[in-house]
Design a protein around this motif. Sequence first.
Motif, PDB file in Angstrom:
ATOM      1  N   MET A  19      33.741  33.436  31.717  1.00 35.14           N
ATOM      2  CA  MET A  19      34.966  33.978  31.154  1.00 35.14           C
ATOM      3  C   MET A  19      36.129  33.087  31.509  1.00 35.14           C
ATOM      4  O   MET A  19      36.240  32.607  32.618  1.00 35.14           O
ATOM      5  N   SER A  20      37.032  32.861  30.579  1.00 35.91           N
ATOM      6  CA  SER A  20      38.162  31.978  30.809  1.00 35.91           C
ATOM      7  C   SER A  20      39.160  32.634  31.741  1.00 35.91           C
ATOM      8  O   SER A  20      39.457  33.819  31.634  1.00 35.91           O
ATOM      9  N   ARG A  21      39.735  31.823  32.632  1.00 28.34           N
ATOM     10  CA  ARG A  21      40.736  32.331  33.570  1.00 28.34           C
ATOM     11  C   ARG A  21      42.133  32.180  32.971  1.00 28.34           C
ATOM     12  O   ARG A  21      42.998  31.514  33.511  1.00 28.34           O
ATOM     13  N   LYS A  22      42.368  32.796  31.828  1.00 35.15           N
ATOM     14  CA  LYS A  22      43.688  32.735  31.233  1.00 35.15           C
ATOM     15  C   LYS A  22      44.603  33.689  31.964  1.00 35.15           C
ATOM     16  O   LYS A  22      44.290  34.852  32.173  1.00 35.15           O
ATOM     17  N   ARG A  23      45.766  33.208  32.302  1.00 33.03           N
ATOM     18  CA  ARG A  23      46.662  34.023  33.099  1.00 33.03           C
ATOM     19  C   ARG A  23      47.378  35.034  32.228  1.00 33.03           C
ATOM     20  O   ARG A  23      47.810  34.730  31.125  1.00 33.03           O
ATOM     21  N   SER A  24      47.520  36.264  32.723  1.00 26.93           N
ATOM     22  CA  SER A  24      48.264  37.274  31.985  1.00 26.93           C
ATOM     23  C   SER A  24      49.255  37.926  32.918  1.00 26.93           C
ATOM     24  O   SER A  24      49.035  38.018  34.117  1.00 26.93           O
ATOM     25  N   SER A  25      50.360  38.385  32.381  1.00 26.43           N
ATOM     26  CA  SER A  25      51.367  39.050  33.198  1.00 26.43           C
ATOM     27  C   SER A  25      50.895  40.452  33.529  1.00 26.43           C
ATOM     28  O   SER A  25      50.124  41.057  32.791  1.00 26.43           O
ATOM     29  N   ILE A  26      51.386  40.980  34.645  1.00 30.73           N
ATOM     30  CA  ILE A  26      50.983  42.313  35.075  1.00 30.73           C
ATOM     31  C   ILE A  26      52.083  43.279  34.665  1.00 30.73           C
ATOM     32  O   ILE A  26      53.081  43.425  35.337  1.00 30.73           O
ATOM     33  N   ASP A  27      51.924  43.879  33.530  1.00 29.24           N
ATOM     34  CA  ASP A  27      52.936  44.771  32.976  1.00 29.24           C
ATOM     35  C   ASP A  27      52.228  45.994  32.412  1.00 29.24           C
ATOM     36  O   ASP A  27      51.852  46.048  31.250  1.00 29.24           O
ATOM     37  N   LEU A  28      52.024  46.986  33.277  1.00 25.51           N
ATOM     38  CA  LEU A  28      51.283  48.168  32.864  1.00 25.51           C
ATOM     39  C   LEU A  28      52.020  48.940  31.773  1.00 25.51           C
ATOM     40  O   LEU A  28      51.417  49.462  30.847  1.00 25.51           O
ATOM     41  N   GLY A  29      53.324  49.004  31.878  1.00 28.56           N
ATOM     42  CA  GLY A  29      54.096  49.780  30.923  1.00 28.56           C
ATOM     43  C   GLY A  29      54.000  49.243  29.516  1.00 28.56           C
ATOM     44  O   GLY A  29      54.078  49.992  28.546  1.00 28.56           O
ATOM     45  N   ALA A  30      53.849  47.935  29.379  1.00 28.06           N
ATOM     46  CA  ALA A  30      53.811  47.336  28.048  1.00 28.06           C
ATOM     47  C   ALA A  30      52.643  47.867  27.228  1.00 28.06           C
ATOM     48  O   ALA A  30      52.726  47.976  26.013  1.00 28.06           O
ATOM     49  N   LEU A  31      51.567  48.230  27.897  1.00 30.84           N
ATOM     50  CA  LEU A  31      50.396  48.704  27.176  1.00 30.84           C
ATOM     51  C   LEU A  31      50.649  50.060  26.526  1.00 30.84           C
ATOM     52  O   LEU A  31      50.069  50.390  25.504  1.00 30.84           O
ATOM     53  N   GLN A  32      51.536  50.839  27.103  1.00 33.28           N
ATOM     54  CA  GLN A  32      51.797  52.163  26.572  1.00 33.28           C
ATOM     55  C   GLN A  32      52.557  52.102  25.244  1.00 33.28           C
ATOM     56  O   GLN A  32      52.551  53.042  24.481  1.00 33.28           O
ATOM     57  N   THR A  33      53.194  50.970  24.967  1.00 35.94           N
ATOM     58  CA  THR A  33      54.013  50.869  23.760  1.00 35.94           C
ATOM     59  C   THR A  33      53.240  50.287  22.582  1.00 35.94           C
ATOM     60  O   THR A  33      53.777  50.204  21.485  1.00 35.94           O
ATOM     61  N   GLU A  34      52.000  49.863  22.824  1.00 42.09           N
ATOM     62  CA  GLU A  34      51.223  49.220  21.773  1.00 42.09           C
ATOM     63  C   GLU A  34      50.470  50.272  20.964  1.00 42.09           C
ATOM     64  O   GLU A  34      49.269  50.452  21.084  1.00 42.09           O
ATOM     65  N   GLU A  35      51.212  50.967  20.112  1.00 41.47           N
ATOM     66  CA  GLU A  35      50.677  52.122  19.404  1.00 41.47           C
ATOM     67  C   GLU A  35      49.503  51.760  18.504  1.00 41.47           C
ATOM     68  O   GLU A  35      48.556  52.513  18.351  1.00 41.47           O
ATOM     69  N   GLY A  36      49.576  50.594  17.838  1.00 45.10           N
ATOM     70  CA  GLY A  36      48.556  50.259  16.857  1.00 45.10           C
ATOM     71  C   GLY A  36      47.310  49.627  17.426  1.00 45.10           C
ATOM     72  O   GLY A  36      46.397  49.283  16.674  1.00 45.10           O
ATOM     73  N   ASP A  91      32.197  28.723  32.409  1.00 46.28           N
ATOM     74  CA  ASP A  91      32.404  30.168  32.517  1.00 46.28           C
ATOM     75  C   ASP A  91      31.796  30.718  33.798  1.00 46.28           C
ATOM     76  O   ASP A  91      32.364  31.604  34.436  1.00 46.28           O
ATOM     77  N   PHE A  92      30.611  30.216  34.171  1.00 47.54           N
ATOM     78  CA  PHE A  92      29.994  30.654  35.426  1.00 47.54           C
ATOM     79  C   PHE A  92      30.868  30.268  36.609  1.00 47.54           C
ATOM     80  O   PHE A  92      31.092  31.062  37.525  1.00 47.54           O
ATOM     81  N   LEU A  93      31.403  29.042  36.576  1.00 52.26           N
ATOM     82  CA  LEU A  93      32.277  28.599  37.656  1.00 52.26           C
ATOM     83  C   LEU A  93      33.549  29.432  37.707  1.00 52.26           C
ATOM     84  O   LEU A  93      34.041  29.755  38.796  1.00 52.26           O
ATOM     85  N   ALA A  94      34.079  29.803  36.541  1.00 50.39           N
ATOM     86  CA  ALA A  94      35.290  30.627  36.519  1.00 50.39           C
ATOM     87  C   ALA A  94      35.076  31.931  37.291  1.00 50.39           C
ATOM     88  O   ALA A  94      35.963  32.388  38.013  1.00 50.39           O
ATOM     89  N   GLY A  95      33.891  32.518  37.154  1.00 53.15           N
ATOM     90  CA  GLY A  95      33.584  33.735  37.912  1.00 53.15           C
ATOM     91  C   GLY A  95      33.536  33.476  39.399  1.00 53.15           C
ATOM     92  O   GLY A  95      34.038  34.283  40.206  1.00 53.15           O
ATOM     93  N   LEU A  96      32.950  32.353  39.800  1.00 52.93           N
ATOM     94  CA  LEU A  96      32.896  32.001  41.223  1.00 52.93           C
ATOM     95  C   LEU A  96      34.296  31.750  41.785  1.00 52.93           C
ATOM     96  O   LEU A  96      34.616  32.167  42.905  1.00 52.93           O
ATOM     97  N   VAL A  97      35.128  31.078  40.998  1.00 56.90           N
ATOM     98  CA  VAL A  97      36.493  30.791  41.452  1.00 56.90           C
ATOM     99  C   VAL A  97      37.282  32.087  41.588  1.00 56.90           C
ATOM    100  O   VAL A  97      38.057  32.265  42.537  1.00 56.90           O
ATOM    101  N   SER A  98      37.087  33.019  40.661  1.00 57.40           N
ATOM    102  CA  SER A  98      37.758  34.317  40.753  1.00 57.40           C
ATOM    103  C   SER A  98      37.362  35.036  42.034  1.00 57.40           C
ATOM    104  O   SER A  98      38.209  35.591  42.749  1.00 57.40           O
ATOM    105  N   ARG A  99      36.083  35.016  42.358  1.00 55.63           N
ATOM    106  CA  ARG A  99      35.623  35.663  43.592  1.00 55.63           C
ATOM    107  C   ARG A  99      36.111  34.904  44.817  1.00 55.63           C
ATOM    108  O   ARG A  99      36.340  35.510  45.874  1.00 55.63           O
ATOM    109  N   SER A 100      36.306  33.600  44.682  1.00 54.85           N
ATOM    110  CA  SER A 100      36.861  32.823  45.802  1.00 54.85           C
ATOM    111  C   SER A 100      38.248  33.321  46.173  1.00 54.85           C
ATOM    112  O   SER A 100      38.637  33.292  47.342  1.00 54.85           O
TER     113      SER A 100
END
Length: 251
Positions: free
Chosen positions: A1-18, A165-174
């Motif tokens: 899985m790709s380690r694409k960075r995303s912002s941590i904004d829980l509230g934003a998800l509540q506004t995505e009605e569609g 992708d396998f390495l991405a998982g290992l790096v995440s666990r690192s």
Amino acid sequence: MSRKRSSIDLGALQTEEGMSGSGRDEAIYRNLYAAIVENHLEPGTKLPEDTLAEAFGVSRTSIRKVLQRLAYERLVDIRMNRGATVAQPTVKEARDIFAARRIVECGVIPQAVAKATPANLDALRDIVRREHEAEGRGDRREAIYLSGEFHVALARVADNEAVADFLAGLVSRSSLVIATYGAPMAGSCRHSEHHDVLDLIASGDVEGARAWMERHLKDVERSVVLLEEEPSALDLRKVLDEVARRHRGER
């Protein structure tokens, strides 16, 4: 899985009605994944389903699916009657992760050298530059994230998505290992070292780059206090002789 960075904004998800159910689950997953991998949620942090469901504005069923996915990737622990928590790797698990990284990252070096281009080497140098800037301002989370991003991006130069992708998982666990055991700034690689391997790859030095990677990953492992020295065999007579000499000198 790709380690694409995303912002941590829980509230934003509540506004995505569609947003569809699967799309919303994916968005929740990305946010929780980023929060864990970037160490905003420390190892051992409880992840109550009801609290997360309220924060994201979804059902507990949706949260449960996301937590199960993160548990499959070993970023979350789920225990009967205790709920979910951010995973806390044991020392053995941590050593296993770094051993696996050495196998994968050293093994991919020949392909990375063969397929390296000026363009992707420049992209890697840009990651190193941003890592250096994060170190300079004392941003540990960013420096560790970019260090891991560099290693995954280097593997992607080999053009083998399965390995990357396998390495991405290992790096995440690192990142969990570093958060659990590391001292301040431990686990982020010195940017000058990353420049060294890029120079070796650019010059076509496969063996030099592979040896660098082996040494480098061992150094990172040591920086989070995971390598223990093997105890030396006790020379009982030598110890007792030394004690006897010390006591004779005190008389």
